[in-house]
Design a protein around this motif. Sequence first.
Motif: not given
Length: 328
Positions: A174-202
């Motif tokens: 579910d978290e992965a699906a939410d993230l994908e929806r978000f990144f598809r809706r924001i302006p395309p940009d090659k400068r994005y980085h995501l920091e995941l501080r919850t080990e379960a999401y790695l």
Amino acid sequence: MNFRFRDLHPQVAIGSATDRYAGWLGQIYSRERWAGRLARRTHEVGGRSFLEEVLPVESVEEYFEHFGVLELDATYYRPLLDERLHPTETFHLLRTYAGHLKEGDRIILKAPQAVVAPRLRRGGGVAANPDYLDADVFTHRFYAPAVRLLHGRLAGILFEQEYRRAAERDAVEDEAADLERFFRRIPPDKRYHLELRTEAYLAPPVFDVLARMGVGQALTHWTWLPALSEQYSRAGERFFNEGGEVLIRLLTPHGMRYEDSYAAAYPFDKLVDGLLPERMLEEAAAIMRLAIAQDRHVTVIVNNLAGGNAPLIAGELAARFLAKTGGA
């Protein structure tokens, strides 16, 4: 120690998490230049008060004589525009910084917690954030004004996701699906980085989203995360950023809370015995070399809390990197 890291390697940029620390006088900043110009502020951390001395924003000009990149976190705590799209104090602060940047200076900004945090502190408590992963809030109140202010000096945007306890987590899928929806809706940009501080999401579902969207995985040495090498391994030893950038962040020792790291490192003017993790330095240097071998550019952000003093930590990292890179 030589505190000039700007020309360490053509594919490497080393910088710090925020700047203007009086503890760096005599290292990054000239004592005589800033004599009598320090401001004092009280910082509350873990129920304790610390008196910090900081230089004026214009000191960033001297900062960039030494470092190639700077991460600013002010935008994490408050967007650049308010709900009525009026400039906030953070907007004016960033505009001041922008006025002191020269060609080649690079800034990394944190996306606002108003977008990246599922829960926010409000009225003495914690409540669900109705704007979590809201593409419109991100685009109009942060991204658009940031691009206008910094133009080509905007090197990256970091989406720092806070640690979530098991009871507060969505399923990985579910978290992965939410993230994908978000990144598809924001302006395309090659400068994005995501920091995941919850080990379960790695985990593969999230990494697959990063791969599809070209969003980098910030490899971060932080309190509750596994080692840098383990984070890289779990990602299938892949770098995801579409722009060819790799972001490494050296923040706190493993198992040590922010408030304890802060208290140990304060006032940030020297390395603290027993605080700086040797493995962190070795693994960061190794990942830097791996990224360069894949023709990628590496940015390393160093926090005072990782060892006591960011310039000295950067020097230790540079030494380990160059020792096996032939002094390139």
